[in-house]
Write an enzyme that holds these catalytic residues in place. Structure first.
Site, mmCIF file in Angstrom:
data_model
loop_
_atom_site.group_PDB
_atom_site.id
_atom_site.type_symbol
_atom_site.label_atom_id
_atom_site.label_comp_id
_atom_site.label_asym_id
_atom_site.label_seq_id
_atom_site.Cartn_x
_atom_site.Cartn_y
_atom_site.Cartn_z
ATOM 1 N N LYS A 105 0.833 -1.208 0.000
ATOM 2 C CA LYS A 105 0.000 0.000 0.000
ATOM 3 C C LYS A 105 0.875 1.269 0.000
ATOM 4 C CE LYS A 105 -3.726 -2.283 -0.305
ATOM 5 N NZ LYS A 105 -4.556 -3.021 0.617
HETATM 6 C C1 LIG Z 1 -5.725 -3.977 0.946
HETATM 7 C C2 LIG Z 1 -7.191 -3.771 0.912
HETATM 8 C C3 LIG Z 1 -8.031 -4.181 1.966
HETATM 9 C C4 LIG Z 1 -7.600 -5.064 3.093
HETATM 10 O O1 LIG Z 1 -6.496 -4.679 3.776
HETATM 11 P P1 LIG Z 1 -5.529 -5.772 4.477
HETATM 12 O O2 LIG Z 1 -4.595 -4.915 5.257
HETATM 13 O O3 LIG Z 1 -4.864 -6.542 3.386
HETATM 14 O O4 LIG Z 1 -6.373 -6.634 5.334
HETATM 15 C C5 LIG Z 1 -9.368 -3.847 1.898
HETATM 16 N N1 LIG Z 1 -9.874 -3.183 0.853
HETATM 17 C C6 LIG Z 1 -9.119 -2.801 -0.183
HETATM 18 C C7 LIG Z 1 -9.750 -2.041 -1.306
HETATM 19 C C8 LIG Z 1 -7.751 -3.102 -0.201
HETATM 20 O O5 LIG Z 1 -7.010 -2.728 -1.240
#
Ligand SMILES: *Cc1c(COP(=O)(O)O)cnc(C)c1O
Length: 361
Positions: free
Chosen positions: A179
Site C-alpha cells: 500500500k
Molecule cells: C488492501 C485492501 C483491503 C484489506 O487490507 P488488508 O490490510 O490486506 O487486510 C481492503 N480493501 C481494499 C480495497 C484493499 O485494497
C-alpha cells in the site's frame, strides 16, 4: 523484471524497528499512539484507531456502526474481497451497485434504486487511490439516514474537493506491504465520532477499557509497535511517495498512445486528487492474457486487480447474494483491466520501458 509493487524500505525503517526492539515495548507502546495521532492529522479527523490489518479495520468499522444480521450494506462489486467480506463477518447482506468504467468506482446514480428499508450503510471504495464521488453519496446517506463507511485502503493522502479521504464518516485504511504507506501488515480506522472511536478501541482489545474487565465481546486486533514504527517512517514520507506516484502516472498517461488500450482518466474535479495506488489500463483492442504475456516477456510486471467481481465469487453466490443482480460494467471492466507498475521506486528508464512496451502491444 520491473515489479508491479515494491515496498520502499530504507535505513530509517530498519532503525525504527531496531529502536522498538531495544526499547522492550513491543505492543501498546508509544509508536502506535504516535501513528494514530499523525494518521488522524493527515485525514483531518478527531480520531484514528490502529488495528492489525485493513480487513480488521473494516470488520471493526461495521460493528462500531451497529451493522448486523438483517441489515443491508450497499457497495461496489469491483473491489478487493475484504470490502465485501467485512459485511458478511457481521451477518449483513451486501447489495451491489455497478461501477463507472472511467473511474472504476461506484456509480452514484445507481445507488438510490438499491436502497430498501433494510439498508443501513453505504460502503464506497476509493479504488486504486482514486476518490469516489462523495458529495452524492453523502447526500443520499443523509436523505435515507444511512452510515457511510469508506474503504480507503488504497487512498491515504487523497482528497475529494479539498477534503481528505478518510474524513467522511468512518474510514478504513490498510498498511499492507504494497500500500502507499505500509507497515508490512497494519490497519487504521478514522472518524470524527467520539463514540464510534470508543467502540473501535473496545472491539480492538477484547471489549475491555480497564484490563480484565470486559464490557462487550471484542477481539484481539492490536497493531504491534514494530509495525507502527515502520508505518510512522513511511507516513512521514507520504507527500514525497504520493507525489512520485502522481508524477509516474502523469508520465504514463502522456506517453502511452495505443488505440487498443484505454489509459486511466486523470482526476478533473477541482480540489480532488488520486494517489495512484494502482495505474490501471483497460485492454480493449486485444486479448488481455496475450498483452500480459507480451509485457512480461519484455520485463514489465503487471497484475489484474481484480479478475472476478465480488458478485461472481463462489461464497457470495452460495449465500444467494448474487441473485438477480445486473452488473454489466463491473463484469466488462474485470475482463479488461491490467495494472502497470506506478510505485515510487520506478526509475525514468523503467517508465520509458513500460510506456514503450504498452505502445508496442
Ligand atoms: C488492501 C485492501 C483491503 C484489506 O487490507 P488488508 O490490510 O490486506 O487486510 C481492503 N480493501 C481494499 C480495497 C484493499 O485494497
Amino acid at each position: 523484471m520491473i515489479p508491479i509493487a515494491k515496498p520502499l524500505i530504507g535505513d530509517a525503517e530498519k532503525q525504527a524497528v531496531m529502536d522498538v526492539l531495544d526499547s522492550g515495548m513491543l505492543v501498546q507502546g508509544p509508536r502506535t499512539a504516535e501513528l494514530e495521532k499523525q494518521w488522524a492529522a493527515v485525514c483531518g479527523t478527531r480520531h484514528a484507531v490502529a488495528v492489525v490489518n485493513g480487513t480488521a479495520a473494516l470488520h471493526v468499522a461495521m460493528l462500531a456502526n451497529g451493522i448486523g444480521p438483517g441489515d443491508e450494506v450497499i457497495t461496489t462489486p469491483f473491489t478487493f474481497m475484504a470490502s465485501v467480506n467485512s459485511i458478511l463477518f457481521v451477518g449483513a447482506k451486501p447489495v451491489f451497485v455497478d461501477i463507472c468504467a472511467d473511474t472504476f468506482n461506484i456509480n452514484v446514480d445507481a445507488i438510490e434504486a438499491a436502497i430498501t428499508p433494510r439498508t443501513k450503510a453505504i460502503l464506497p471504495v476509493h479504488l486504486y487511490g482514486r476518490p469516489a464521488d462523495m458529495d452524492p453519496i453523502l447526500a443520499i446517506a443523509q436523505r435515507h439516514n444511512l452510515k457511510v463507511i469508506e474503504d480507503a485502503a488504497q487512498a491515504i493522502g487523497a482528497h475529494y474537493k479539498g477534503r481528505p479521504i478518510g474524513s467522511f464518516g468512518t474510514a478504513c485504511f490498510s498498511l499492507y506491504a504494497t500500500k502507499n504507506v505500509m507497515s508490512a501488515e497494519g490497519g487504521m480506522i478514522t472518524t470524527n465520532d467520539d463514540e464510534i472511536a470508543r467502540q473501535c478501541r473496545l472491539l480492538r482489545q477484547h471489549g475491555s477499557e480497564r484490563r480484565y474487565y470486559h464490557d462487550i465481546l471484542g477481539y484481539n486486533f492490536r497493531l504491534s509497535d514494530l509495525h507502527a514504527a515502520i508505518g510512522l517512517v513511511q507516513l512521514g514520507r507520504l507527500p514525497e511517495l504520493n507525489a512520485q506516484r502522481q508524477a509516474n502516472a502523469a508520465y504514463l498517461n502522456q506517453h502511452i498512445h495505443n488505440p487498443k488500450i484505454v489509459t486511466p482518466t486523470a482526476e478533473r474535479t477541482p480540489g480532488s486528487d488520486a494517489v495512484w495506488h494502482q495505474y490501471t489500463i483497460r485492454v480493449t483492442g486485444l486479448d488481455r492474457d496475450a498483452a500480459m504475456q507480451q509485457l512480461t516477456a519484455v520485463g514489465v510486471g503487471t497484475s489484474i486487480f481484480y479478475p472476478v467481481p465480488a458478485h461472481q465469487q463462489r461464497h457470495i453466490i452460495e449465500r444467494g447474494y448474487a441473485q438477480d443482480v445486473q452488473l454489466p460494467v463491473a463484469e466488462q471492466v474485470a475482463r479488461e483491466v491490467l495494472s502497470l507498475p506506478v510505485h515510487p521506486a520506478l526509475s525514468p528508464d523503467d517508465l520509458r520501458t513500460i510506456a514503450e512496451a504498452v505502445n508496442a502491444l
